[in-house]
Design a protein around this motif. Structure first.
Motif, mmCIF file in Angstrom:
data_model
loop_
_atom_site.group_PDB
_atom_site.id
_atom_site.type_symbol
_atom_site.label_atom_id
_atom_site.label_comp_id
_atom_site.label_asym_id
_atom_site.label_seq_id
_atom_site.Cartn_x
_atom_site.Cartn_y
_atom_site.Cartn_z
ATOM 1 N N LYS A 180 0.828 -1.205 0.000
ATOM 2 C CA LYS A 180 0.000 0.000 0.000
ATOM 3 C C LYS A 180 0.866 1.261 0.000
ATOM 4 C CE LYS A 180 -3.540 2.444 2.667
ATOM 5 N NZ LYS A 180 -4.287 2.509 3.943
ATOM 6 N N GLU A 181 1.890 1.278 0.851
ATOM 7 C CA GLU A 181 2.777 2.446 0.947
ATOM 8 C C GLU A 181 3.481 2.717 -0.379
ATOM 9 O OE1 GLU A 181 5.429 1.760 4.190
ATOM 10 O OE2 GLU A 181 3.812 1.682 5.689
ATOM 11 N N LEU A 182 3.986 1.668 -1.018
ATOM 12 C CA LEU A 182 4.689 1.838 -2.286
ATOM 13 C C LEU A 182 3.748 2.281 -3.400
ATOM 14 C CD1 LEU A 182 7.101 -1.243 -2.139
ATOM 15 C CD2 LEU A 182 7.784 1.164 -2.173
ATOM 16 N N GLU A 183 2.519 1.752 -3.400
ATOM 17 C CA GLU A 183 1.549 2.156 -4.425
ATOM 18 C C GLU A 183 1.154 3.623 -4.261
ATOM 19 O OE1 GLU A 183 -1.593 -0.733 -4.236
ATOM 20 O OE2 GLU A 183 -0.596 -2.069 -5.662
ATOM 21 N N GLU A 184 1.055 4.060 -2.996
ATOM 22 C CA GLU A 184 0.758 5.475 -2.738
ATOM 23 C C GLU A 184 1.917 6.366 -3.189
ATOM 24 O OE1 GLU A 184 -0.130 5.533 1.414
ATOM 25 O OE2 GLU A 184 -2.236 4.958 1.139
ATOM 26 N N GLN A 185 3.151 5.907 -2.929
ATOM 27 C CA GLN A 185 4.331 6.654 -3.380
ATOM 28 C C GLN A 185 4.362 6.759 -4.897
ATOM 29 O OE1 GLN A 185 8.034 5.109 -1.789
ATOM 30 N NE2 GLN A 185 7.205 4.992 0.291
ATOM 31 N N LEU A 186 4.034 5.665 -5.566
ATOM 32 C CA LEU A 186 4.038 5.644 -7.034
ATOM 33 C C LEU A 186 2.985 6.601 -7.594
ATOM 34 C CD1 LEU A 186 5.133 4.410 -9.650
ATOM 35 C CD2 LEU A 186 3.473 2.552 -9.389
ATOM 36 N N THR A 187 1.810 6.597 -6.971
ATOM 37 C CA THR A 187 0.732 7.500 -7.407
ATOM 38 C C THR A 187 1.154 8.955 -7.257
ATOM 39 O OG1 THR A 187 -0.935 5.855 -6.769
ATOM 40 C CG2 THR A 187 -1.697 8.112 -7.086
ATOM 41 N N LYS A 188 1.741 9.289 -6.100
ATOM 42 C CA LYS A 188 2.192 10.663 -5.853
ATOM 43 C C LYS A 188 3.263 11.070 -6.859
ATOM 44 C CE LYS A 188 1.240 10.707 -0.877
ATOM 45 N NZ LYS A 188 1.867 10.660 0.481
ATOM 46 N N CYS A 189 4.169 10.131 -7.139
ATOM 47 C CA CYS A 189 5.241 10.389 -8.093
ATOM 48 C C CYS A 189 4.672 10.683 -9.479
ATOM 49 C CB CYS A 189 6.188 9.198 -8.133
ATOM 50 S SG CYS A 189 7.652 9.448 -9.169
ATOM 51 N N GLN A 190 3.683 9.912 -9.892
ATOM 52 C CA GLN A 190 3.065 10.107 -11.201
ATOM 53 C C GLN A 190 2.303 11.429 -11.266
ATOM 54 O OE1 GLN A 190 0.831 6.456 -11.265
ATOM 55 N NE2 GLN A 190 2.417 5.316 -12.381
ATOM 56 N N VAL A 191 1.653 11.807 -10.168
ATOM 57 C CA VAL A 191 0.918 13.071 -10.112
ATOM 58 C C VAL A 191 1.877 14.256 -10.240
ATOM 59 C CG1 VAL A 191 -0.442 14.593 -8.614
ATOM 60 C CG2 VAL A 191 -1.038 12.167 -8.798
ATOM 61 N N ILE A 192 3.017 14.166 -9.529
ATOM 62 C CA ILE A 192 4.025 15.232 -9.617
ATOM 63 C C ILE A 192 4.507 15.389 -11.058
ATOM 64 C CG2 ILE A 192 6.399 15.864 -8.952
ATOM 65 C CD1 ILE A 192 5.798 14.541 -6.211
ATOM 66 N N GLY A 193 4.751 14.273 -11.729
ATOM 67 C CA GLY A 193 5.196 14.307 -13.115
ATOM 68 C C GLY A 193 4.175 14.925 -14.047
ATOM 69 N N GLU A 194 2.890 14.697 -13.763
ATOM 70 C CA GLU A 194 1.830 15.226 -14.614
ATOM 71 C C GLU A 194 1.567 16.713 -14.372
ATOM 72 O OE1 GLU A 194 -1.485 12.723 -13.752
ATOM 73 O OE2 GLU A 194 -0.646 10.962 -14.766
ATOM 74 N N GLU A 195 1.732 17.138 -13.092
ATOM 75 C CA GLU A 195 1.369 18.499 -12.729
ATOM 76 C C GLU A 195 2.535 19.483 -12.783
ATOM 77 O OE1 GLU A 195 -0.455 18.209 -8.938
ATOM 78 O OE2 GLU A 195 -2.335 17.349 -9.710
ATOM 79 N N SER A 196 3.760 18.975 -12.997
ATOM 80 C CA SER A 196 4.918 19.871 -13.043
ATOM 81 C C SER A 196 5.805 19.495 -14.236
ATOM 82 C CB SER A 196 5.717 19.775 -11.741
ATOM 83 O OG SER A 196 6.339 18.503 -11.630
ATOM 84 N N GLU A 197 6.836 20.271 -14.422
ATOM 85 C CA GLU A 197 7.753 20.017 -15.521
ATOM 86 C C GLU A 197 8.943 19.158 -15.092
ATOM 87 O OE1 GLU A 197 8.921 23.764 -17.091
ATOM 88 O OE2 GLU A 197 6.900 24.299 -17.779
ATOM 89 N N VAL A 198 8.894 18.668 -13.858
ATOM 90 C CA VAL A 198 9.975 17.843 -13.323
ATOM 91 C C VAL A 198 9.908 16.440 -13.937
ATOM 92 C CG1 VAL A 198 11.044 16.879 -11.237
ATOM 93 C CG2 VAL A 198 9.938 19.122 -11.159
ATOM 94 N N ASP A 199 11.047 15.928 -14.385
ATOM 95 C CA ASP A 199 11.107 14.575 -14.960
ATOM 96 C C ASP A 199 11.286 13.557 -13.827
ATOM 97 O OD1 ASP A 199 11.359 12.334 -16.449
ATOM 98 O OD2 ASP A 199 13.242 12.879 -17.427
#
Length: 317
Positions: free
Chosen positions: A11-30
């Motif tokens: 669960k913790e890793l899936e939440e981290q992955l989701t947050k990581c993907q959201v950051i990538g979509e909402e910002s210009e950070v690779d």
């Protein structure tokens, strides 16, 4: 999605992955590399957890609220060809036991199984998957109908046990289960049995005698649940994990003891993690088993079934 206690690292890793993907979509950070690292760690964590499950953890997976139930299998396997049949022609229609005719390709089958509910209302409606005597008598009526028209029988077991109420005992719960066991041993058509969740006590045996008995990987099959065993032996539920180990109730244990014929592998994470793959595996097992049994003469079919059960266990005369 609901997570069991031992699945919290996932669960913790899936939440981290989701947050990581959201950051990538909402910002210009690779964040591609970071996401890939988390994905890799997630896959390895899943493998470590699900390849080393204890007996109690398998019991927990067998009860997972997202796990597919009997109706889910029947609908996926038969589609629109399933026609449900009701009633035992004596007392009433037991909603915890379902059954009816369905097709796989051009071949008809009689499907029978215990059905649990998906929420509070349907769990009460289905009596939590605990059948009354009329449920077992309905199942027997459908089996005899299948025998009359030379239709193979497929049963799905997922029950915490037969209903233990006073009314059920008054209407002959023990006799109904015993009658089913007797009649299933000499049924003149192929009988294919699947344990898809919990397989507890006589409640499971009442529709559990077959030419082929198969367990899904994360299911259990036993005379008693770990909690009940713990409460009887230690007067508390605290030792349920110990009870699960010593009862030898998992699919590998049952296969090793020659009490079931085959184990159907589940997707990583359990049957609920990839329902379609699970349904495909069960469908293939039904077709393969029927093809193996369909050409046997009736007497040989029944003799082999009886012989299989005569050879179970260790005893002295």
């Amino acid at each position: 999605m609901e997570y069991l206690d031992f699945e919290l690292p996932i669960k913790e890793l899936e939440e981290q992955l989701t947050k990581c993907q959201v950051i990538g979509e909402e910002s210009e950070v690779d964040v591609t590399d970071t996401c890939k690292k988390i994905e890799k760690k997630l896959i390895n964590t899943k493998k470590d957890i699900y390849k080393n499950l204890t007996a109690w953890q398998r019991v927990q997976l067998s009860r997972h609220p997202s796990r597919p139930y009997t109706f889910d299998y029947i609908r996926a396997i038969c589609g629109d060809t399933f026609f449900e049949l009701h009633g035992d022609r004596n007392v009433k229609d037991d909603k915890a036991m379902i059954g009816g005719l369905g097709k796989i390709g051009d071949q008809s089958y009689m499907f029978i199984g215990t059905q649990k509910g998906y929420n509070t209302k349907t769990r009460q409606y289905r009596n939590f998957g605990m059948a009354n005597p009329e449920g077992y008598r309905k199942a027997l009526r459908l089996m005899k109908m299948a025998e009359k028209f030379d239709i193979p029988v497929v049963t799905f077991i997922d029950t915490p046990g037969a209903y233990p109420g006073i009314e059920a005992e008054e209407r002959g719960q023990g006799e109904a289960i015993a009658r089913n066991i007797l009649e299933m041993t000499r049924l003149k058509v192929p009988v294919i049995v699947f344990i898809i969740g919990e397989g507890a006590s006589g409640g499971a045996l009442g529709i559990g005698v077959g030419d082929k008995v198969m367990m899904l990987e994360n299911t259990w099959y036993s005379v008693i649940s770990p909690e009940s065993c713990s409460s009887i032996l230690w007067r508390t539920w605290e030792y349920k994990e110990t009870a699960a180990e010593v009862l030898k109730l998992t699919a590998p244990d049952m296969k090793k003891l020659h009490l079931v014929d085959d184990i159907i592998k589940e997707p990583l994470g359990g049957a609920h993690s990839d329902r379609e793959a699970t349904f495909e595996s069960v469908t293939k097992a039904i077709v393969d088993s029927y093809n193996e049994l369909k050409d046997l003469p009736v007497l040989e079919l029944v003799d082999k079934r009886m012989e299989k059960y005569f050879n179970m266990g260790v005893y002295k005369e």
